[in-house]
Design a protein around this motif. Structure first.
Motif, PDB file in Angstrom:
ATOM      1  N   HIS A  14      10.304  49.666 -49.176  1.00  0.00           N
ATOM      2  CA  HIS A  14       9.653  48.365 -48.981  1.00  0.00           C
ATOM      3  C   HIS A  14       9.068  48.195 -47.581  1.00  0.00           C
ATOM      4  O   HIS A  14       8.174  47.372 -47.382  1.00  0.00           O
ATOM      5  N   GLY A  15       9.552  48.919 -46.583  1.00  0.00           N
ATOM      6  CA  GLY A  15       8.980  48.840 -45.246  1.00  0.00           C
ATOM      7  C   GLY A  15       9.240  47.543 -44.515  1.00  0.00           C
ATOM      8  O   GLY A  15       8.514  47.210 -43.574  1.00  0.00           O
ATOM      9  N   LEU A  16      10.258  46.800 -44.901  1.00  0.00           N
ATOM     10  CA  LEU A  16      10.568  45.513 -44.277  1.00  0.00           C
ATOM     11  C   LEU A  16      11.893  45.608 -43.534  1.00  0.00           C
ATOM     12  O   LEU A  16      12.782  46.377 -43.915  1.00  0.00           O
ATOM     13  N   SER A  17      12.032  44.819 -42.506  1.00  0.00           N
ATOM     14  CA  SER A  17      13.330  44.695 -41.851  1.00  0.00           C
ATOM     15  C   SER A  17      14.252  43.894 -42.778  1.00  0.00           C
ATOM     16  O   SER A  17      13.779  43.163 -43.661  1.00  0.00           O
ATOM     17  N   PRO A  18      15.573  44.010 -42.609  1.00  0.00           N
ATOM     18  CA  PRO A  18      16.483  43.225 -43.463  1.00  0.00           C
ATOM     19  C   PRO A  18      16.199  41.727 -43.409  1.00  0.00           C
ATOM     20  O   PRO A  18      16.288  41.042 -44.434  1.00  0.00           O
ATOM     21  N   GLU A  19      15.838  41.224 -42.229  1.00  0.00           N
ATOM     22  CA  GLU A  19      15.540  39.796 -42.113  1.00  0.00           C
ATOM     23  C   GLU A  19      14.287  39.439 -42.904  1.00  0.00           C
ATOM     24  O   GLU A  19      14.244  38.421 -43.606  1.00  0.00           O
ATOM     25  N   GLU A  20      13.238  40.270 -42.793  1.00  0.00           N
ATOM     26  CA  GLU A  20      12.006  40.009 -43.526  1.00  0.00           C
ATOM     27  C   GLU A  20      12.240  40.126 -45.034  1.00  0.00           C
ATOM     28  O   GLU A  20      11.724  39.319 -45.817  1.00  0.00           O
ATOM     29  N   LEU A  21      13.036  41.122 -45.419  1.00  0.00           N
ATOM     30  CA  LEU A  21      13.335  41.299 -46.839  1.00  0.00           C
ATOM     31  C   LEU A  21      14.100  40.091 -47.375  1.00  0.00           C
ATOM     32  O   LEU A  21      13.798  39.592 -48.476  1.00  0.00           O
ATOM     33  N   GLY A  22      15.071  39.614 -46.615  1.00  0.00           N
ATOM     34  CA  GLY A  22      15.818  38.439 -47.041  1.00  0.00           C
ATOM     35  C   GLY A  22      14.930  37.222 -47.202  1.00  0.00           C
ATOM     36  O   GLY A  22      15.092  36.443 -48.147  1.00  0.00           O
ATOM     37  N   THR A 156      22.543  47.596 -43.552  1.00  0.00           N
ATOM     38  CA  THR A 156      22.704  46.140 -43.620  1.00  0.00           C
ATOM     39  C   THR A 156      22.937  45.734 -45.072  1.00  0.00           C
ATOM     40  O   THR A 156      22.249  46.202 -45.976  1.00  0.00           O
ATOM     41  N   ILE A 157      23.917  44.866 -45.271  1.00  0.00           N
ATOM     42  CA  ILE A 157      24.221  44.336 -46.601  1.00  0.00           C
ATOM     43  C   ILE A 157      23.599  42.952 -46.722  1.00  0.00           C
ATOM     44  O   ILE A 157      23.829  42.080 -45.877  1.00  0.00           O
ATOM     45  N   LEU A 158      22.778  42.767 -47.751  1.00  0.00           N
ATOM     46  CA  LEU A 158      22.185  41.459 -48.033  1.00  0.00           C
ATOM     47  C   LEU A 158      22.974  40.821 -49.173  1.00  0.00           C
ATOM     48  O   LEU A 158      23.088  41.397 -50.263  1.00  0.00           O
ATOM     49  N   GLU A 159      23.543  39.668 -48.907  1.00  0.00           N
ATOM     50  CA  GLU A 159      24.274  38.948 -49.958  1.00  0.00           C
ATOM     51  C   GLU A 159      23.341  37.883 -50.524  1.00  0.00           C
ATOM     52  O   GLU A 159      22.932  36.951 -49.829  1.00  0.00           O
ATOM     53  N   VAL A 160      23.001  38.057 -51.806  1.00  0.00           N
ATOM     54  CA  VAL A 160      22.003  37.201 -52.455  1.00  0.00           C
ATOM     55  C   VAL A 160      22.686  36.337 -53.500  1.00  0.00           C
ATOM     56  O   VAL A 160      23.495  36.815 -54.301  1.00  0.00           O
ATOM     57  N   ASP A 161      22.383  35.051 -53.479  1.00  0.00           N
ATOM     58  CA  ASP A 161      22.921  34.098 -54.454  1.00  0.00           C
ATOM     59  C   ASP A 161      21.917  33.949 -55.587  1.00  0.00           C
ATOM     60  O   ASP A 161      20.779  33.519 -55.363  1.00  0.00           O
ATOM     61  N   LEU A 162      22.326  34.294 -56.787  1.00  0.00           N
ATOM     62  CA  LEU A 162      21.413  34.294 -57.928  1.00  0.00           C
ATOM     63  C   LEU A 162      21.670  33.077 -58.806  1.00  0.00           C
ATOM     64  O   LEU A 162      22.814  32.682 -59.027  1.00  0.00           O
ATOM     65  N   THR A 163      20.594  32.501 -59.328  1.00  0.00           N
ATOM     66  CA  THR A 163      20.724  31.434 -60.306  1.00  0.00           C
ATOM     67  C   THR A 163      21.141  32.036 -61.647  1.00  0.00           C
ATOM     68  O   THR A 163      20.894  33.213 -61.913  1.00  0.00           O
ATOM     69  N   PRO A 164      21.794  31.242 -62.534  1.00  0.00           N
ATOM     70  CA  PRO A 164      22.334  31.803 -63.778  1.00  0.00           C
ATOM     71  C   PRO A 164      21.293  32.464 -64.681  1.00  0.00           C
ATOM     72  O   PRO A 164      21.642  33.328 -65.490  1.00  0.00           O
ATOM     73  N   ASN A 165      20.020  32.084 -64.563  1.00  0.00           N
ATOM     74  CA  ASN A 165      19.006  32.664 -65.448  1.00  0.00           C
ATOM     75  C   ASN A 165      18.534  34.039 -64.981  1.00  0.00           C
ATOM     76  O   ASN A 165      17.778  34.691 -65.694  1.00  0.00           O
ATOM     77  N   ARG A 166      18.963  34.499 -63.816  1.00  0.00           N
ATOM     78  CA  ARG A 166      18.489  35.776 -63.290  1.00  0.00           C
ATOM     79  C   ARG A 166      19.574  36.843 -63.319  1.00  0.00           C
ATOM     80  O   ARG A 166      19.842  37.537 -62.336  1.00  0.00           O
ATOM     81  N   ALA A 167      20.209  37.001 -64.473  1.00  0.00           N
ATOM     82  CA  ALA A 167      21.225  38.038 -64.626  1.00  0.00           C
ATOM     83  C   ALA A 167      20.626  39.426 -64.500  1.00  0.00           C
ATOM     84  O   ALA A 167      21.335  40.388 -64.201  1.00  0.00           O
ATOM     85  N   ASP A 168      19.304  39.567 -64.719  1.00  0.00           N
ATOM     86  CA  ASP A 168      18.670  40.881 -64.603  1.00  0.00           C
ATOM     87  C   ASP A 168      18.720  41.408 -63.169  1.00  0.00           C
ATOM     88  O   ASP A 168      18.543  42.610 -62.945  1.00  0.00           O
ATOM     89  N   CYS A 169      18.975  40.531 -62.201  1.00  0.00           N
ATOM     90  CA  CYS A 169      19.035  40.970 -60.795  1.00  0.00           C
ATOM     91  C   CYS A 169      20.455  41.247 -60.328  1.00  0.00           C
ATOM     92  O   CYS A 169      20.689  41.422 -59.132  1.00  0.00           O
ATOM     93  N   LEU A 170      21.407  41.297 -61.262  1.00  0.00           N
ATOM     94  CA  LEU A 170      22.780  41.636 -60.896  1.00  0.00           C
ATOM     95  C   LEU A 170      22.974  43.147 -60.882  1.00  0.00           C
ATOM     96  O   LEU A 170      24.036  43.655 -61.267  1.00  0.00           O
ATOM     97  N   CYS A 171      21.972  43.879 -60.469  1.00  0.00           N
ATOM     98  CA  CYS A 171      22.047  45.338 -60.374  1.00  0.00           C
ATOM     99  C   CYS A 171      20.947  45.803 -59.429  1.00  0.00           C
ATOM    100  O   CYS A 171      20.005  45.070 -59.125  1.00  0.00           O
ATOM    101  N   MET A 172      21.063  47.062 -58.996  1.00  0.00           N
ATOM    102  CA  MET A 172      20.073  47.600 -58.076  1.00  0.00           C
ATOM    103  C   MET A 172      18.711  47.732 -58.752  1.00  0.00           C
ATOM    104  O   MET A 172      17.670  47.520 -58.114  1.00  0.00           O
TER     105      MET A 172
END
Length: 789
Positions: A14-22, A156-172
């Motif tokens: 992705h070429g982004l820093s962790p902050e930019e990616l977040g 760097t570990i990014l901890e992302v809070d997902l809404t219930p409708n986005r279960a597809d993002c509970l994986c890499m």
């Protein structure tokens, strides 16, 4: 969801820093909760190769080691770890190294033997909460290499809070797909090839609960190595995702869940009998789970069983007896799809919450079990060996394919207020996994099987907006073409009524529309309130037919907290059952108790009475204008001698009075309480002010004292006088009421002031006398009045 940036880079550069990616993820609806380092702060730690291990001459639990650290000559280190052996490679903290917690390594002498550094465990490097010995490193690492670089710990570990409708993002895979769509970079998914069968052994599978389990895949793997260790790269990825390594059989299933999003389970084949059955639990069955907890199952639970016993709580947790362990040599790998409604709430019912239930409750791709099983088989055989058998498959109810959705370019412009290039719309939707068929000014879009939340056109517009970037949409005020409707000048705004009540000293309250059935019955014993099918509590079980129960409850709450003078009002709906219909009436109600005036020096203190509240009601009704009158009437909640029906233009519009003494006693109140309730519809329909010419001639006042029956209301007297149609009569004022000496029993004396005035001339005494004689005669005829001597 914890995301390792280094692992993510393996999928998409992705070429982004962790902050930019977040930030990009947050703007796309995947909110970043935290950024944290993958490992604790330490320096000076290198890969150490243990060349020789000898016992300490003066300590049984210590060893004297010779360690190659890349400096060219072995370094002597005294170590107490039980697992140190010749030939292993471990983290070695040289003299001068700094470990987490600002712990600096110095040259030391342990029981008379010098030690130049320290061999480290995972806990000492901040990579684990506990450890039983040194942290073994891969043997292919070069001695002297910096451990942080060798293990890729500068992550760097990014901890992302997902809404219930986005279960597809509970994986890499899901996160990488999102990042690829956001950045326009290519997605490099791992190649998953079918793993052929080495042995022809099948363990039968059947599904009884087809609607709950549409797809079930499984396969036998014989002869796994129980002594195999999970490779460091997999342990590290699990650790950074917050999962503890438990050995290759469990680690592989957890890794596939994190990688692809498919929860899996491995059974010890030696404990299985007959075949796998996916069914509902039977009454009385019990299961001891992997965590040692025994649960009682019900018919609401979906289970995995064999022909003799229950093996696992489907989609939640496996059973202790059939779980894999250190002695397991043969396994049965499970990869299934469970319907969200079959799993939802069952984990919580048993006091559980697992990574598996978290995903299945939200929805897992029904097309994923086959790919996940092939991936897990390949990883397991690579790490622990074994001979896989053929894949066995059982199908339940058919899973509906996603329906195509028509997306119109004009609709995107209308909803977003921005025009997005058609090629960009196509690219964004394809990057999200949709099948896109361009049409004239539109697209025919088929959502992927893992996006359960895409079903209508605006869902696709939302996807286009968030991936394109909400912050990139123009901030413009849309053109407004308002259509102004006619405004009824005579209609009073509700705010005016509220302000008047506040001016009268009342405070606005807001109470529940649901009330206690027993309290409702006290105020409206003849009504049939609507009972709620699913009440919040037993005290809020029916809809109110009056605003009084809620207000009186609030008044009592204040009285119990030393507020002796309380004035409350509320505007809201009452709900009255009329046959099969439920009528909703907008009402205003008030309750009052205590002193008439706040504590002061100008007026003597006295308790408020019926007429004080009646005056407030008259002030309120004066906003609407019209003919206001009060008629004595009986209400089950009001005092028999202090209750009145309120009439506006002769039409009943409400009640006022004191609470019934029995009700005061039932509610455990120790002072009089006065209440009123009026229909807002009648009050709000006022009248438009009209110009009235003012007379330039003097007004004449004549007073009249008449004796009438004690129960004769003043309103009846006023009505009789106005029936005469006297054009010069401007006002009738009652300024005295007297009963007692000189007035017959059952009668009362009323003193009336009559104001007379003409617009065009001064009235003469003869004209005024004639008017007064006519009034006296009219009162004699209508109400039996006599002049008081």
């Amino acid at each position: 969801m914890r995301i390792s940036n280094q692992w993510l880079l393996e999928w998409v550069d992705h070429g982004l820093s962790p902050e930019e990616l977040g930030h990009r993820l947050t703007m796309a609806g995947l909110e970043l909760d935290a950024l944290e380092a993958a490992a604790g702060e330490f320096s000076g730690v290198v890969v150490g190769h243990v060349l020789q291990v000898e016992p300490h001459p003066d300590a049984d639990k210590l060893r004297v080691c010779q360690v190659e650290d890349g400096s060219g000559s072995p370094v002597q280190v005294v170590c107490g770890a039980p697992n140190v052996v010749e030939g292993m490679k471990v983290p070695f903290a040289r003299v001068g190294a700094v470990l987490p917690g600002e712990f600096k390594i110095k040259k030391a002498k342990l029981r008379g033997v010098e030690s130049f550094g320290m061999l480290c465990s995972a806990r000492e490097l901040g990579l684990a909460e506990t450890s039983e010995g040194l942290m073994p490193l891969p043997l292919d690492l070069a001695a002297g290499a910096d451990v942080r670089e060798a293990l890729g710990l500068d992550d760097t570990i990014l901890e992302v809070d997902l809404t219930p409708n986005r279960a597809d993002c509970l994986c890499m895979a899901g996160i990488a797909r999102e990042v690829a769509a956001l950045t326009g970079k290519p997605l490099c998914m791992p190649e998953i090839s079918p793993v052929g069968a080495d042995v022809d052994e099948r363990f039968p599978v059947s599904i009884e609960a087809g609607a709950d389990c549409p797809v079930y895949h499984g396969r036998v793997v014989r002869g796994v190595n129980p002594g195999a260790e999970t490779p460091l790269w997999m342990r590290e990825k699990l650790r950074r995702a917050g999962i503890r390594s438990l050995g290759p059989l469990v680690d592989v299933t957890n890794y596939v869940m994190l990688e692809l999003g498919q929860p899996m389970h491995a059974f010890d084949l030696a404990w299985l009998e007959g075949g796998i059955v996916v069914r509902r639990a039977r009454k009385g069955e019990r299961l001891t789970l992997l965590d040692g907890q025994e649960i009682r199952l019900s018919e609401a639970d979906l289970v995995i069983a064999d022909h003799a016993k229950v093996l696992a709580l489907a989609g939640i947790m496996g059973g202790e007896a059939s779980g894999v362990g250190e002695e397991t040599r043969d396994v049965f790998l499970e990869s299934a799809h469970f319907a969200p409604m079959a799993i939802a709430g069952r984990a919580r019912h048993h006091g559980l919450h697992t990574d598996s239930s978290h995903r299945f409750e939200r929805g897992v791709d029904p097309a994923l079990p086959s790919r996940a099983l092939q991936r897990a088989t390949a990883l397991l055989c690579q790490i622990a060996g074994g001979q896989p058998g053929p894949v066995v498959e059982a199908l339940g109810a058919r899973v509906e394919e996603p329906a195509p959705i028509m997306l119109r370019a004009s609709r995107i412009v209308r909803v977003l207020g921005a025009r997005i290039d058609e090629s960009e719309v196509t690219r964004l939707l394809k990057a999200l996994g949709c099948q896109v068929e361009p049409m004239a000014g539109a697209w025919r879009v088929t959502p992927p099987s893992f996006r359960f939340d895409l079903s209508i056109e605006v869902d696709l517009i939302e996807e286009v907006a968030r991936v394109h970037g909400y912050d990139r949409l123009p901030a413009e005020v849309p053109p407004l073409s308002p259509e102004l409707g006619a405004v009824d000048e005579a209609r009073l705004p509700l705010s005016r009524i509220r302000h008047l009540m506040a001016d009268l000293g009342y405070q606005e309250a807001i109470t529940y529309s649901f009330v206690d059935p027993q309290l409702e019955a006290l105020f409206s014993p003849d009504s049939r309130p609507l009972a709620l099918a699913n009440p919040i509590s037993s005290e809020l079980a029916v809809m109110r037919s009056s605003l009084w129960p809620g207000l009186v409850k609030a008044l009592k709450y204040n009285l119990n907290r030393q507020q002796e003078r309380v004035r409350l009002f509320e505007t809201g709906l009452s709900f009255v059952s009329q046959g099969d219909d439920l009528k909703q009436h907008p009402m205003i109600a008030a309750v009052a108790t205590g002193a008439r005036w706040p504590l002061q020096w100008a007026e003597p203190s006295r308790a408020m009475d019926f007429f004080d509240l009646k005056g407030d009601v008259e002030s309120l009704l004066s906003l609407a204008g019209g003919d206001v009158s009060f008629a004595s009437a009986v209400h089950p909640a009001l005092h028999p001698g202090q209750s009145a029906r309120v009439l506006l233009g002769g039409v009943p519009c409400g009640w006022l009075g004191a609470l019934h003494p029995s009700l005061i006693s039932r509610l455990d109140l120790d002072q009089d309480v006065y209440v009123m309730e009026l229909s807002l519809d009648g009050i709000r329909q006022g009248s438009v002010p009209k110009f009235t010419e003012q007379s330039r001639f003097p007004a004449i006042r004549r007073d009249l004292a008449v004796v009438v029956d004690r129960d004769c209301p003043v309103s009846r007297i006023e009505a009789a006088i106005r029936d005469l149609g006297i054009s010069a009569l401007r006002e009738v004022v009652v300024f005295d009421v007297y009963t007692g000496k000189g007035v017959p029993d059952g009668r009362k004396s009323l003193a009336l002031g009559l104001i007379l005035q003409e617009l065009s001339r001064t009235l003469t005494d003869q004209e005024v006398d004639a008017v007064m004689q006519g009034i006296v005669k009219k009162l004699e005829q209508d109400v039996g009045a006599t002049l008081r001597a």
